[in-house]
Write a protein that holds these residues in place. Structure first.
Motif, short mmCIF file in Angstrom:
data_model
loop_
_atom_site.label_atom_id
_atom_site.label_comp_id
_atom_site.label_asym_id
_atom_site.label_seq_id
_atom_site.Cartn_x
_atom_site.Cartn_y
_atom_site.Cartn_z
N TYR A 148 18.07 -35.05 19.00
CA TYR A 148 18.43 -34.28 20.19
C TYR A 148 19.63 -33.41 19.82
O TYR A 148 20.23 -33.57 18.75
CB TYR A 148 18.76 -35.19 21.39
N ALA A 149 19.99 -32.50 20.70
CA ALA A 149 21.07 -31.54 20.42
C ALA A 149 22.43 -32.19 20.69
O ALA A 149 23.08 -31.93 21.70
CB ALA A 149 20.89 -30.29 21.26
N ALA A 150 22.87 -33.04 19.77
CA ALA A 150 24.10 -33.80 19.97
C ALA A 150 25.33 -32.92 19.77
O ALA A 150 25.43 -32.18 18.79
CB ALA A 150 24.14 -34.97 18.99
N GLU A 151 26.27 -33.04 20.69
CA GLU A 151 27.54 -32.33 20.59
C GLU A 151 28.64 -33.21 20.00
O GLU A 151 29.72 -32.72 19.70
CB GLU A 151 27.98 -31.86 21.98
N SER A 152 28.36 -34.50 19.81
CA SER A 152 29.40 -35.44 19.39
C SER A 152 29.38 -35.72 17.89
O SER A 152 30.19 -36.50 17.41
CB SER A 152 29.24 -36.76 20.15
N PHE A 153 28.46 -35.10 17.14
CA PHE A 153 28.38 -35.31 15.70
C PHE A 153 28.67 -34.00 14.96
O PHE A 153 28.36 -32.92 15.46
CB PHE A 153 26.97 -35.78 15.28
N GLY A 154 29.23 -34.13 13.75
CA GLY A 154 29.26 -33.00 12.84
C GLY A 154 27.88 -32.82 12.23
O GLY A 154 27.03 -33.71 12.28
N TYR A 155 27.63 -31.64 11.65
CA TYR A 155 26.32 -31.32 11.09
C TYR A 155 26.44 -30.89 9.63
O TYR A 155 27.49 -30.39 9.20
CB TYR A 155 25.66 -30.20 11.89
N VAL A 156 25.36 -31.08 8.88
CA VAL A 156 25.24 -30.64 7.50
C VAL A 156 23.99 -29.78 7.41
O VAL A 156 22.90 -30.22 7.81
CB VAL A 156 25.10 -31.82 6.52
N LYS A 178 31.71 -30.48 15.09
CA LYS A 178 31.00 -30.80 16.33
C LYS A 178 30.80 -29.51 17.14
O LYS A 178 31.77 -28.81 17.45
CB LYS A 178 31.78 -31.82 17.14
N PRO A 179 29.56 -29.19 17.51
CA PRO A 179 29.27 -27.92 18.17
C PRO A 179 29.29 -28.03 19.70
O PRO A 179 29.30 -29.12 20.26
CB PRO A 179 27.85 -27.62 17.69
N ASP A 180 29.25 -26.87 20.35
CA ASP A 180 29.00 -26.86 21.79
C ASP A 180 27.50 -27.03 22.01
O ASP A 180 26.70 -27.05 21.05
CB ASP A 180 29.54 -25.58 22.44
N ALA A 181 27.09 -27.14 23.27
CA ALA A 181 25.70 -27.45 23.59
C ALA A 181 24.73 -26.38 23.06
O ALA A 181 23.68 -26.69 22.50
CB ALA A 181 25.54 -27.61 25.10
N THR A 183 25.14 -24.25 20.55
CA THR A 183 25.08 -24.28 19.08
C THR A 183 24.30 -25.49 18.60
O THR A 183 23.50 -25.40 17.66
CB THR A 183 26.50 -24.29 18.49
N ALA A 184 24.50 -26.64 19.24
CA ALA A 184 23.78 -27.85 18.86
C ALA A 184 22.28 -27.64 19.02
O ALA A 184 21.48 -28.08 18.17
CB ALA A 184 24.24 -29.03 19.71
N GLN A 185 21.87 -26.97 20.09
CA GLN A 185 20.44 -26.70 20.28
C GLN A 185 19.91 -25.77 19.19
O GLN A 185 18.79 -25.94 18.71
CB GLN A 185 20.22 -26.07 21.67
N ARG A 186 20.74 -24.81 18.80
CA ARG A 186 20.33 -23.89 17.72
C ARG A 186 20.15 -24.65 16.40
O ARG A 186 19.20 -24.40 15.65
CB ARG A 186 21.37 -22.78 17.57
N TYR A 187 21.04 -25.58 16.13
CA TYR A 187 20.92 -26.40 14.92
C TYR A 187 19.63 -27.23 14.97
O TYR A 187 18.91 -27.34 13.98
CB TYR A 187 22.11 -27.36 14.80
N LEU A 188 19.36 -27.80 16.13
CA LEU A 188 18.15 -28.64 16.27
C LEU A 188 16.89 -27.79 16.05
O LEU A 188 15.96 -28.19 15.34
CB LEU A 188 18.13 -29.28 17.66
N TYR A 194 21.27 -31.52 9.58
CA TYR A 194 21.31 -32.96 9.77
C TYR A 194 22.59 -33.33 10.49
O TYR A 194 23.59 -32.61 10.41
CB TYR A 194 21.31 -33.70 8.42
N TRP A 195 22.56 -34.47 11.17
CA TRP A 195 23.82 -35.07 11.60
C TRP A 195 24.55 -35.58 10.36
O TRP A 195 23.93 -36.13 9.44
CB TRP A 195 23.58 -36.24 12.55
N ASN A 196 25.86 -35.40 10.34
CA ASN A 196 26.68 -35.89 9.24
C ASN A 196 26.95 -37.39 9.45
O ASN A 196 27.64 -37.77 10.38
CB ASN A 196 27.99 -35.11 9.21
N SER A 197 26.40 -38.22 8.58
CA SER A 197 26.52 -39.67 8.76
C SER A 197 27.90 -40.22 8.43
O SER A 197 28.24 -41.32 8.82
CB SER A 197 25.49 -40.38 7.87
N GLY A 198 28.69 -39.46 7.66
CA GLY A 198 29.99 -39.98 7.23
C GLY A 198 29.89 -41.00 6.11
O GLY A 198 30.86 -41.71 5.84
#
Length: 358
Positions: A148-156, A178-181, A183-188, A194-198
């Motif tokens: 889903y278009a998560a705003e609480s994770f960093g992305y790779v 961490k993106p706004d809503a 931007t997160a949808q655009r990434y999805l 990917y979500w950055n797992s750390g």
């Protein structure tokens, strides 16, 4: 040899009142019988023996962690003198590992993730280790395909594919915060993020060299600590030099600038358990959409998250979408949409002289 470093210094403020200063989130059992830290160690299986496992934490948690992990050598539980974010944590761990093993490869991971398949996790780490043996200058990270278009994770963002037996691996195009809503949808929608797992894998020497290049002041303090490992004044040096470091995340310090990063698409189910709403993903809700851990009686109650202490029952009537967390000395009641404001509790309690509840 492969070494494992588990970062366990977080305070878990979003999980108050269950999470406290001396028993933060990583020391709680939020999923299953084992605590999150114990589950993180369990996940390593036979991949890394206890002698090559290291926990880096706040110095006030050393005794509690030793109690939870009795098989771990005492010297492998490293207490940071103060909180300085993940880059100094990684630098200190790398210096200690390098002192023991100049050729060490390190897998570095948080202590508060839920990963459902130990086998898939171990296979992913083995694949990353192989990539580093092919090219010792590589850094490997693990990306989680977003659902889903998560705003609480960093992305790779992934780039070109890299040949890797046993895993889908790609050159990293870029890291994103961490993106706004929107931007997160655009990434999805793009399908290449990917979500950055750390979770990271690197040679100890590689990460130390990267810190030396990108963060020379930070590295100078780490090097001063490393020079005194095994000496009588090591503890004093650690206290002084570590406190002098300006805190920074490893993403800012190294990952976003390093030219040779590979991302492996993780095949294991993953959850970072960042807030109380994560319980809905870890425990099956009832017919009314309530997620209950403990004893709860709901009358006309829908979509709530209820977490109770043993021997205590919470009753709710005609409420929707609440978070209710009960402990022996404190109770939290909040609408689910305001869960991020749980962070504000610590300040409010201190202002009212209720530090004992922290």
């Amino acid at each position: 040899m492969l070494h494992a470093v588990i970062m366990a210094g977080g305070s878990g403020t979003r999980f108050w009142p269950a999470s406290r200063t001396l028993r933060p989130k990583q020391l709680l059992s939020l999923h299953g019988d084992r605590t999150m830290l114990q589950s993180t160690v369990d996940r390593l299986g036979d991949l890394v023996p206890a002698s090559r496992q290291m926990i880096v934490t706040n110095k006030i948690l050393v005794d509690a962690i030793a109690e939870q992990l009795p098989a771990l050598p005492a010297k492998n539980i490293v207490g940071e003198p103060c909180k300085r974010d993940t880059a100094p944590c990684v630098g200190l761990a790398a210096a200690l590992v390098y002192h023991e093993d100049n050729d060490a490869i390190m897998v570095v991971m948080p202590s508060d993730h839920v990963i459902a398949s130990e086998q898939a996790f171990q296979q992913a780490i083995t694949a990353g280790e192989a990539l580093i043996k092919q090219d010792p200058t590589r850094i490997v990270t693990y990306g989680i395909r977003p659902t889903y278009a998560a705003e609480s994770f960093g992305y790779v963002q992934r780039g070109d594919a890299i040949e890797s037996p046993g895993a889908s691996a790609f050159a990293v195009e870029q890291f994103r915060e961490k993106p706004d809503a929107e931007t997160a949808q655009r990434y999805l929608d793009a399908g290449s993020f990917y979500w950055n797992s750390g979770i990271f894998l690197w040679r100890a020497s590689t990460i130390l060299e990267a810190l030396q290049k990108n963060e020379p002041e930070m590295y100078a303090h780490i090097a001063a600590i490393a020079e005194r490992i095994g000496k009588d004044d090591y503890a004093e040096t650690l206290e002084h030099e570590f406190a002098a470091i300006q805190g920074k995340s490893i993403d800012y310090a190294v990952m976003e600038q390093y030219p040779n990063v590979v991302v492996i698409e993780a095949e294991f189910p993953w959850d970072d358990v960042g807030s109380w709403q994560a319980l809905t993903r870890l425990h099956s809700p009832d017919a009314d959409g309530n997620t209950v851990v403990g004893s709860h009686v709901g009358i006309d109650t829908q979509g709530c998250i209820v977490h109770t202490h043993e021997g205590h029952t919470v009753v709710t009537i005609d409420v929707d979408d609440l978070i209710v967390v009960q402990t022996p000395d404190a109770t939290l009641v909040a609408p689910k949409h305001a869960e991020e404001r749980v962070r504000e509790v610590a300040k409010a309690l201190r202002e009212r002289g209720l530090d004992g509840l922290l």
